[in-house]
Design a protein around this motif. Structure first.
Motif, mmCIF file in Angstrom:
data_model
loop_
_atom_site.group_PDB
_atom_site.id
_atom_site.type_symbol
_atom_site.label_atom_id
_atom_site.label_comp_id
_atom_site.label_asym_id
_atom_site.label_seq_id
_atom_site.Cartn_x
_atom_site.Cartn_y
_atom_site.Cartn_z
ATOM 1 N N ARG A 32 0.854 -1.185 0.005
ATOM 2 C CA ARG A 32 -0.081 0.262 0.130
ATOM 3 C C ARG A 32 0.845 1.164 0.016
ATOM 4 O O ARG A 32 1.255 1.796 1.225
ATOM 5 N N THR A 33 1.287 1.768 -1.152
ATOM 6 C CA THR A 33 1.945 2.784 -1.289
ATOM 7 C C THR A 33 1.850 3.399 -2.615
ATOM 8 O O THR A 33 1.479 2.538 -3.756
ATOM 9 N N ASP A 34 1.831 4.730 -3.018
ATOM 10 C CA ASP A 34 1.774 5.473 -4.142
ATOM 11 C C ASP A 34 3.137 5.813 -4.595
ATOM 12 O O ASP A 34 3.096 6.233 -5.757
ATOM 13 N N ASN A 35 4.037 5.517 -4.067
ATOM 14 C CA ASN A 35 5.255 5.761 -4.413
ATOM 15 C C ASN A 35 6.032 4.647 -5.537
ATOM 16 O O ASN A 35 5.941 3.466 -4.995
ATOM 17 N N ALA A 36 6.140 4.940 -6.804
ATOM 18 C CA ALA A 36 6.523 4.102 -7.706
ATOM 19 C C ALA A 36 7.963 3.384 -7.408
ATOM 20 O O ALA A 36 7.940 1.953 -7.494
ATOM 21 N N GLY A 37 8.724 4.012 -6.685
ATOM 22 C CA GLY A 37 10.091 3.445 -6.467
ATOM 23 C C GLY A 37 9.995 2.410 -5.183
ATOM 24 O O GLY A 37 10.493 1.287 -5.343
ATOM 25 N N LEU A 38 9.185 2.773 -4.217
ATOM 26 C CA LEU A 38 8.777 1.867 -3.398
ATOM 27 C C LEU A 38 8.105 0.680 -3.742
ATOM 28 O O LEU A 38 8.048 -0.418 -3.180
ATOM 29 N N LYS A 39 7.233 0.692 -4.431
ATOM 30 C CA LYS A 39 6.365 -0.212 -5.167
ATOM 31 C C LYS A 39 7.059 -1.428 -5.744
ATOM 32 O O LYS A 39 7.070 -2.341 -5.430
ATOM 33 N N LEU A 40 8.190 -0.718 -6.577
ATOM 34 C CA LEU A 40 9.023 -1.587 -7.225
ATOM 35 C C LEU A 40 9.850 -2.416 -6.566
ATOM 36 O O LEU A 40 10.260 -3.435 -6.548
ATOM 37 N N LEU A 41 10.522 -1.390 -5.515
ATOM 38 C CA LEU A 41 11.165 -2.414 -4.410
ATOM 39 C C LEU A 41 10.593 -3.166 -3.689
ATOM 40 O O LEU A 41 11.271 -4.280 -3.462
ATOM 41 N N PHE A 42 9.295 -2.872 -3.023
ATOM 42 C CA PHE A 42 8.789 -4.181 -2.618
ATOM 43 C C PHE A 42 8.449 -5.365 -3.459
ATOM 44 O O PHE A 42 8.462 -6.343 -2.960
ATOM 45 N N ARG A 43 8.149 -4.952 -4.554
ATOM 46 C CA ARG A 43 7.751 -6.251 -5.348
ATOM 47 C C ARG A 43 9.144 -6.992 -5.654
ATOM 48 O O ARG A 43 9.113 -8.173 -5.802
ATOM 49 N N LEU A 44 10.229 -6.445 -5.739
ATOM 50 C CA LEU A 44 11.379 -7.114 -5.889
ATOM 51 C C LEU A 44 11.705 -7.945 -4.649
ATOM 52 O O LEU A 44 12.183 -9.313 -4.836
ATOM 53 N N LEU A 45 11.502 -7.386 -3.487
ATOM 54 C CA LEU A 45 11.678 -8.027 -2.092
ATOM 55 C C LEU A 45 10.885 -9.245 -1.980
ATOM 56 O O LEU A 45 11.302 -10.283 -1.389
#
Length: 301
Positions: free
Chosen positions: A217-230
């Motif tokens: 749950r975040t609107d930040n594209a960078g964090l979205k991508l990071l969490f998906r990678l993790l």
């Protein structure tokens, strides 16, 4: 149906097979002969076997490393003399170029299959406030892109032949696991689809990712991508457990769950010719004794 525990993949003009601590690649050389290489595989740490998901993550990365190594090994048989000479004279340069190409391939794969669907799914938020809608749309897009990619590359002659060897690999394993002697005739009659295939694994990864990505749950594209990678190793571990469980069962419920992955194999496997089947049989026999396996299975019944 018996369970052999062997697995493999198609390589350039050949088949790789793995069975416990043994690995082998059989390749049809330009002169028509079949060349087989075997090697010892570092066994899975004993403690890993007892931890679900963890053993899936280990198996995923281990299979990836072994698979890439086998692909390069098979490709080396088709290098011309000049290329072989350069490789022998500059091994460090060869490894550096190999590493660079792998990094580029990985970045492109992440961009196409991870970032692009995530980016495009953002437009859905303009039409609905439902938090699950963009994630669902992202998952559908990822599957569509994957299927289109497989279909398009499958139109090229070299990849089509690789898919035929992929079919030979599956048919050999199915032949053994259906208690049939490993002959060209029996392999030819066996199915080219298999529930433990890597194609099914990738498809299951896409499905499970839809549900797990809903927790981000975040609107930040960078964090979205990071969490998906993790989350990818976790998703790979869960998918492995599902595939492992499905491979040990044979009933209508499991078959229904496995059906989408088997359908995708219509794209990634093709019917092999007899010469390809012979290569598949050679790779199996390099790591596995099918006659002893069938004999032991008959004694257990």
């Amino acid at each position: 149906m018996a369970f052999s525990g062997i697995g493999g993949q198609a390589v350039m003009e050949g088949v790789e097979m793995l069975n416990g601590p043994k690995g082998a690649v059989a390749v049809r050389l330009p002169d028509g002969s079949v060349h087989t290489d075997t090697w010892d595989i570092t066994p899975e740490p004993e403690w890993v076997k007892h931890f679900p998901i963890v053993r899936g993550v280990y198996s995923f990365f281990h299979s990836l490393i072994v698979g890439i190594s086998s692909l390069y090994k098979s490709a080396s048989y088709f290098e011309d003399e000049e290329e072989k000479k350069k490789s022998e004279e500059h091994p460090a340069k060869e490894k550096a170029e190999m590493g660079f190409s792998l990094i580029v391939s990985l970045v492109l794969a992440l961009a196409i299959f991870l970032y692009l669907p995530m980016f495009l799914s953002g437009f859905i938020s303009h039409f609905t406030d439902a938090s699950w809608a963009p994630v669902l749309f992202e998952g559908i897009l990822r599957i569509i892109i994957f299927l289109l990619y497989i279909y398009i590359i499958g139109l090229t002659p070299d990849i089509k032949r690789t898919f035929m060897y992929h079919g030979a690999e599956h048919k050999c394993i199915n032949c053994i696991e259906h208690d049939l002697p490993l002959t060209v005739e029996n392999v030819r009659k066996s199915s080219r689809y298999h529930k433990r295939c890597g194609t099914s694994f990738i498809f299951i990864v896409f499905i499970i990712s839809v549900f797990l990505f809903m927790f981000i749950r975040t609107d930040n594209a960078g964090l979205k991508l990071l969490f998906r990678l993790l989350l990818m190793p976790v998703i790979a571990g869960i998918s492995y457990e599902f595939l492992r469980w499905g491979g040990l069962k044979d009933n209508w419920f499991v078959n229904a769950l496995a059906a989408p992955g088997l359908w995708v194999q219509r794209l990634t496997t093709k019917e092999p010719d007899d010469s390809m089947i012979e290569v598949g049989i050679a790779s199996v026999r390099a790591v596995f004794d099918p006659e002893k396996f069938l004999e032991d299975h008959e004694l257990q019944q």
